[in-house]
Design an enzyme around this catalytic site. Structure first.
Site, PDB file in Angstrom:
ATOM      1  N   ASP A  42      -7.091  -9.562 -13.520  1.00  0.00           N
ATOM      2  CA  ASP A  42      -5.778  -9.007 -13.202  1.00  0.00           C
ATOM      3  C   ASP A  42      -4.848 -10.060 -12.618  1.00  0.00           C
ATOM      4  O   ASP A  42      -5.293 -11.007 -11.951  1.00  0.00           O
ATOM      5  CB  ASP A  42      -5.949  -7.850 -12.210  1.00  0.00           C
ATOM      6  CG  ASP A  42      -4.786  -6.880 -12.238  1.00  0.00           C
ATOM      7  OD1 ASP A  42      -4.171  -6.728 -13.306  1.00  0.00           O
ATOM      8  OD2 ASP A  42      -4.506  -6.258 -11.194  1.00  0.00           O
TER       9      ASP A  42
ATOM     10  N   GLY B 251      -0.994  -1.706  -3.048  1.00  0.00           N
ATOM     11  CA  GLY B 251      -1.314  -1.344  -1.675  1.00  0.00           C
ATOM     12  C   GLY B 251      -1.082   0.135  -1.413  1.00  0.00           C
ATOM     13  O   GLY B 251      -0.944   0.944  -2.328  1.00  0.00           O
TER      14      GLY B 251
END
Length: 289
Positions: free
Chosen positions: A82, A181
């Protein structure tokens, strides 16, 4: 079964209007936890690592463990690198056996993003490796990539269409209002933009920043064309909190088998909940189970 290219996995998910969760794994243990959850629910899954995890565990080791776990649990499994900005790390991952990589050049002007993505597509096109690229800027923190909230930019549908045409990239991650997040408030997802982008391109879309997005919003994103849903923070927080709670409850219990069992249980529960949200349970054909 081993590891598979995520290209056909995601194309099938897009066609059937369900998602596939890509879970960031940060340890060898967590590879097995995620795959055990997928096997219980008869779901395809994508294991995902950051560049930091590759540097810590080494690409060859990650591939060996992921391949062994995929063969053991016998569900369709992809292995994805990623948010990589380093061409040399991308080559390392592909050579090791990763079945999908992301070239993230979204911080550059459109033309340079195209050129850098074209370079990676050219490298991987004969190797049956999926390529993912990003347009716009997803806010938050992913390893060393930090995008402040005020710098986050949503992808433009017309640019997405042109980008896919110019690069031939088989998977696109457009910025649509999510962030990496845990959110301070409710994420401001631009569903209309997703719908317009999905209508402009014929490739599966990727939802970055899938942790803590409300269930109904994730389902809506999937229905609109988001075939890959990334989850990192919620998974690692779940098993880390389980370990922390173990030592709060039993500070003298230092046996790794005890606290890792609690981490495993928390990780599997979290992974299963995410798989169910995207609707991929019971989509593995009988030949695979």
């Amino acid at each position: 079964m081993g590891l598979q290219s995520t290209t056909p996995m995601l194309q099938k998910a897009k066609a059937n209007k369900h998602g596939i969760v890509a879970f960031n794994v940060h340890s060898f243990d967590s590879i097995f936890w995620v795959l055990e959850a997928a096997a219980e629910l008869k779901s395809p899954v994508i294991l995902q690592t950051t560049v930091g995890t590759v540097k810590s565990l080494k690409a060859d080791n990650i591939v060996r463990v992921a391949r062994a776990a995929a063969e053991h649990f016998n569900v369709p499994t992809g292995l994805h690198l990623d948010h990589c900005t380093d061409y040399s790390v991308i080559k390392e991952a592909i050579r090791a056996g990763y079945t999908s990589v992301m070239i993230d050049a979204s911080m550059h002007p459109f033309e340079e993003n195209v050129a850098r993505t074209q370079e990676v597509v050219a490298l991987a096109k004969t190797l049956n490796v999926n390529i993912e690229a990003e347009l716009g800027k997803v806010g938050g923190v992913e390893d060393d990539i930090v995008v402040a909230e005020e710098d986050a930019q949503k992808a433009i549908p017309e640019e997405c269409k042109r980008f896919v045409e110019l690069t031939g990239v088989p998977t696109l991650a457009p910025a649509i209002g999510t962030a990496h997040g845990i959110y301070k408030g409710k994420p401001d997802i631009d569903f209309k933009r997703i719908e317009e982008i999905a209508a402009s391109v014929d490739v599966p879309l990727v939802l970055h920043g899938g942790s803590a997005v409300p269930e109904e919003d994730v389902r809506h994103c999937v229905q609109l064309g988001m075939a890959k849903v990334n989850v990192s923070t919620e998974l690692k927080n779940a098993y880390s909190e389980a370990i922390r709670q173990h030592f709060i409850d039993s500070p003298e219990s230092l046996d790794p088998r005890a606290y890792l069992q609690k981490a495993k249980e928390a990780a599997i529960e979290m992974a299963k909940s995410k798989i169910q949200i995207v609707g991929s349970e019971n989509t593995v054909v009988p030949a695979f189970v």
